[in-house]
Design a protein around this motif. Structure first.
Motif, PDB file in Angstrom:
ATOM      1  N   HIS A 223       6.270  13.992  -5.623  1.00 49.27           N
ATOM      2  CA  HIS A 223       5.461  14.241  -4.404  1.00 49.27           C
ATOM      3  C   HIS A 223       5.647  15.656  -3.908  1.00 49.27           C
ATOM      4  O   HIS A 223       4.700  16.273  -3.602  1.00 49.27           O
ATOM      5  CB  HIS A 223       5.784  13.308  -3.141  1.00 49.27           C
TER       6      HIS A 223
ATOM      7  N   ASP B 173       2.416   6.264  -6.959  1.00 47.96           N
ATOM      8  CA  ASP B 173       1.183   6.609  -7.652  1.00 47.96           C
ATOM      9  C   ASP B 173       1.534   7.940  -8.660  1.00 47.96           C
ATOM     10  O   ASP B 173       1.343   8.161  -9.498  1.00 47.96           O
ATOM     11  CB  ASP B 173      -0.056   6.666  -6.772  1.00 47.96           C
TER      12      ASP B 173
ATOM     13  N   TRP C 133       8.910   8.788   5.006  1.00 47.54           N
ATOM     14  CA  TRP C 133       8.686   7.667   4.394  1.00 47.54           C
ATOM     15  C   TRP C 133       9.189   6.158   5.273  1.00 47.54           C
ATOM     16  O   TRP C 133       8.767   5.174   5.306  1.00 47.54           O
ATOM     17  CB  TRP C 133       8.825   7.057   3.050  1.00 47.54           C
TER      18      TRP C 133
ATOM     19  N   ARG D  82       0.048  11.779   3.776  1.00 46.24           N
ATOM     20  CA  ARG D  82       1.552  11.552   3.732  1.00 46.24           C
ATOM     21  C   ARG D  82       2.057  13.056   3.335  1.00 46.24           C
ATOM     22  O   ARG D  82       2.919  13.424   3.637  1.00 46.24           O
ATOM     23  CB  ARG D  82       1.747  10.663   2.475  1.00 46.24           C
TER      24      ARG D  82
ATOM     25  N   GLN E 276      -3.318  15.422   1.984  1.00 44.92           N
ATOM     26  CA  GLN E 276      -3.350  13.897   2.107  1.00 44.92           C
ATOM     27  C   GLN E 276      -2.450  13.601   3.374  1.00 44.92           C
ATOM     28  O   GLN E 276      -1.624  14.309   3.781  1.00 44.92           O
ATOM     29  CB  GLN E 276      -3.036  12.980   0.945  1.00 44.92           C
TER      30      GLN E 276
ATOM     31  N   GLU F  39       0.849  -1.206   0.034  1.00 46.03           N
ATOM     32  CA  GLU F  39      -0.071   0.118  -0.073  1.00 46.03           C
ATOM     33  C   GLU F  39       0.972   1.188  -0.039  1.00 46.03           C
ATOM     34  O   GLU F  39       0.761   2.173  -0.838  1.00 46.03           O
ATOM     35  CB  GLU F  39      -0.676   0.082   1.247  1.00 46.03           C
ATOM     36  N   GLU F  40       1.917   1.124   0.910  1.00 51.03           N
ATOM     37  CA  GLU F  40       2.690   2.421   0.942  1.00 51.03           C
ATOM     38  C   GLU F  40       3.563   2.698  -0.164  1.00 51.03           C
ATOM     39  O   GLU F  40       3.759   4.006  -0.830  1.00 51.03           O
ATOM     40  CB  GLU F  40       3.597   2.306   2.027  1.00 51.03           C
TER      41      GLU F  40
ATOM     42  N   GLU G 296       1.398   3.993  -2.879  1.00 45.32           N
ATOM     43  CA  GLU G 296       1.204   5.558  -2.909  1.00 45.32           C
ATOM     44  C   GLU G 296       2.305   6.241  -2.978  1.00 45.32           C
ATOM     45  O   GLU G 296       2.228   7.552  -3.643  1.00 45.32           O
ATOM     46  CB  GLU G 296       0.834   5.602  -1.066  1.00 45.32           C
TER      47      GLU G 296
END
Lengths: 465, 223
Positions: free
Chosen positions: B194, A327, B180, B154, B152, A320-321, A324
């Protein structure tokens, strides 16, 4: 001082044969002794019983018919050939009838007495033979004496026969047991010899030798199988090392040579060179070499790694991480990125290495899938109850013939030469899979030929509950 | 900042000294564990940089003893050993961060700055502010000026880390490690994407950008 034993004495073959022979002998000997005593004892009690029976019968004859009837009985019985002897004497000690001229022992005054005596007779060969007999002498109420005796000779003969049999059986038994022992141990020795030959071959450099497995499933087969598995691993490591030597030469030497040549040129060009640009490029190139070098080091460490520090890793969460994390990057590359992740899947492993493996697969998929393509990360339990981490993409894929080579160190397939990378990504995934007692597989992706895409899957044993 | 570098490789020691001095830090260097520990105890330093493998006293042992005797200056380990296990050992011994050789000067500087800042007051902060950007750590809300920004989880952690290190360079590796919690390198620059997403949310509709890219090093959040 101890004399050195001859070398064959030290072999397992010899020892096994001896142990086998001795065991066999002890058993045979014990059996014969038991047979002897039980037979002899039985015969003795049997003859005593029969002797008693005879005496009873004769006493009955005397009681019903007096001396005349007794005499008749004794005469009848003496004439029949057999192991019994009879002698009847009157009260004066005169022999009336029987096998001997007189009672060979002293006649007692009491009612009955047991007697042992020996007598001479002619045997079948006409020789005089002394034989012994055992009997009962009774004094009848009228003063006459009757002896009934049993020839011990026959019993002795049987005993002699048994003893003779024993002496004959012993050497045969000894020989048989030695032969049996030798056959068994020779067989064991031959299997051991095969293993020795295999290892000798390997020591002399032929790593492809394998110990024979005959399929009997015995301990030699199991040993051979383990040995072969060890040799497979060893050969794999050797091949990897050998291959790495060439690969390091290629992948590190060529950029270093290139760098050296450029620096040489810059030095020669002197003033004309933009010094800052030259140094920056140098640093970038050295960094690339260092990165490759680090990757080689960590790959070696993984390959030599141990599973001792493993702990339970929740690969679903890890998946999942990472999904993410990747993505947005996938979206930027114009790829559609999906993840299908089964919840709560755990394996025993190293979380950093498993993360690295997933990241390498995702990196690869992103690098080789053209814009507009799709990639999918799946974490699930497959039909073999293994934990499966797979990344599929719709890129060009890897031709089947190249797949095995693709996971080797430094191998960069022709199609990828133009892409950045050090050729260690898939090799690292493969090494991580092996370290986790799993497998790394490459197969066709979801697409239609020629752009079949690629499905790269990591198959790991699930964590023990 | 007053920095003590304990490193037995003279070349590496002078490299570290040079990088840090150029940024205005004052740096003392010693080359073995014993004198390193003695100096660390006798003077007040804002930061210790300690090599893992030192003659006369191992780096781990040095930091452990320094901590036991009450020393609380933040400590950065330097090491050629990059295994996660080694990193964990270093942090357990009382180190605050761990940097694997070879490293880029910008990476060292970024980490030194981050640690130097942490050496300050440790009072619990509930509001972080950079320019007109404001983060409420309790309510987990972010707003710039009067406009509230939706992040979000993160992205929130990423921004929090950047705000806590506002004005300083943070590298991609630092983000990967601290935000992370990964100690491996994805090869493509997934972090950049990101950052650009985050930038889209906090900077896009405003005149003055806060999140800057520092070429060859990383990122800096600055008003």
């Amino acid at each position: 001082m101890r004399l050195p034993l001859p070398s064959f004495v030290r072999t397992t073959t010899f020892r096994l044969a001896v142990v086998h022979a001795v065991t066999f002998l002890i058993f045979t000997f014990g059996l014969l002794i038991y047979l002897f005593y039980s037979t002899a004892g039985y015969m003795r009690s049997q003859s005593v019983k029969e002797l008693d029976g005879e005496v009873q019968a004769l006493a009955a004859a005397f009681n019903t018919g007096g001396m005349a009837r007794l005499n008749q009985s004794v005469v009848e019985r003496s004439s029949v050939p057999g192991p019994y002897f009879y002698v009847l004497q009157d009260a004066d000690g005169q022999t009336i009838s029987g096998d001997f001229p007189s009672i060979p022992d002293e006649v007692p005054n009491e009612e009955s007495v047991e007697t042992n005596f020996s007598y001479q007779t002619l045997n079948r060969n006409g020789e005089i033979e002394v034989r012994s007999a055992n009997g009962i002498i009774i004094r009848l109420p009228n003063g006459a004496a009757l002896m009934v005796a049993y020839d011990l000779g026959q019993r002795r003969q049987i005993v002699d026969r048994i003893i003779q049999t024993m002496w004959t059986a012993l050497p045969i038994g000894l020989a048989l047991s030695l032969i049996g022992g030798l056959i068994i141990s020779r067989w064991a020795a031959r299997r051991a010899e095969q293993l020795t030959r295999t290892t000798d071959g390997i020591i002399s450099g032929d790593l492809s030798r394998r110990a024979p497995v005959i399929g009997s499933g015995d301990e030699f087969d199991r040993l051979s199988e383990r040995l072969n598995a060890m040799l497979d691993k060893l050969e794999h490591l050797m091949m990897t090392t050998r291959h790495a030597g060439d690969a390091i030469a290629h992948d590190l030497r060529s950029p270093l040579t290139r760098l050296r040549n450029r620096l040489e040129n810059d030095l020669r060009d002197g003033e004309k060179v933009d010094r800052e640009e030259s140094l920056e490029r140098t640093i970038a190139e050295v960094d690339a070499v260092l990165a490759t070098f680090n990757a080689i080091l960590s790959l070696s460490r993984i390959q030599a790694g141990d599973a001792a520090k493993f702990k339970q890793v929740d690969i679903s969460t890890l998946g999942e991480e990472l999904a993410e994390l990747y993505d947005p990057a996938a979206e930027d590359e114009g790829l559609s990125f999906d993840s299908e992740i089964e919840v709560g899947l755990t394996v025993d492993g190293d979380p950093s290495l498993l993360g690295q493996a997933m990241a390498n697969l995702l990196d690869n998929a992103m690098k080789y899938t053209p814009k507009g393509g799709a990639m999918t990360l799946r974490v699930r339990t497959n039909s073999h109850a293994q934990a499966e981490i797979s990344v599929t993409d719709t890129g060009p894929g890897i031709p089947e013939a190249d797949r095995e080579r693709a996971v080797k160190r430094f191998v960069r397939l022709e199609a990828s030469r133009t892409q950045p990378g050090n050729g260690l990504g898939l090799a690292m995934v493969d090494a991580i899979a092996r370290l986790h007692h799993g497998k790394f597989e490459l197969c066709d992706g979801p697409g239609e030929p020629p752009a079949t895409g690629l499905r790269a899957a990591l198959l790991l044993p699930k964590a023990q509950e | 900042m007053n920095i003590l570098a304990i490193e037995d490789d003279l070349e590496m020691a002078s490299f570290v000294q040079r990088i840090l001095s150029d940024e205005g830090h004052s740096v003392e260097t010693v080359h073995d564990g014993d004198s390193g520990l003695a100096l660390a105890r006798s003077k007040e330093f804002d930061l210790l940089i300690v090599d893992r493998m030192l003659p006369r006293k191992d780096g781990l042992e040095l930091v452990r003893e320094f901590r036991e005797s009450g020393g609380n200056a933040p400590t950065l380990f330097l090491s050629a050993l990059s295994d996660v296990d080694h990193r964990v050992e270093g942090l357990k011994a009382g180190g605050d961060d761990y940097l694997t050789k070879p490293f880029a000067p910008s990476e060292l500087l970024a980490r030194v700055d981050a640690l130097g800042r942490r050496g300050g007051t440790e009072a619990p902060i509930t509001i972080l502010k950079v320019g007109d950007l404001e983060m409420n750590l309790l309510a987990r809300t972010v707003k710039r000026g009067e406009e509230s920004i939706d992040l979000q989880p993160r992205e929130f952690r990423l921004l929090e880390f950047l705000m806590r290190n506002a004005g300083q360079v943070v590298t991609r590796t630092m983000l990967l490690e601290k935000v992370w919690d990964y100690h491996f390198d994805p090869q493509t620059n997934v972090i950049d994407v990101h950052i650009s997403r985050l930038r889209g949310k906090i900077d896009k509709d405003f005149d003055r950008p806060l999140l800057h890219t520092v070429r060859g090093a990383g990122y800096r959040l600055q008003a």
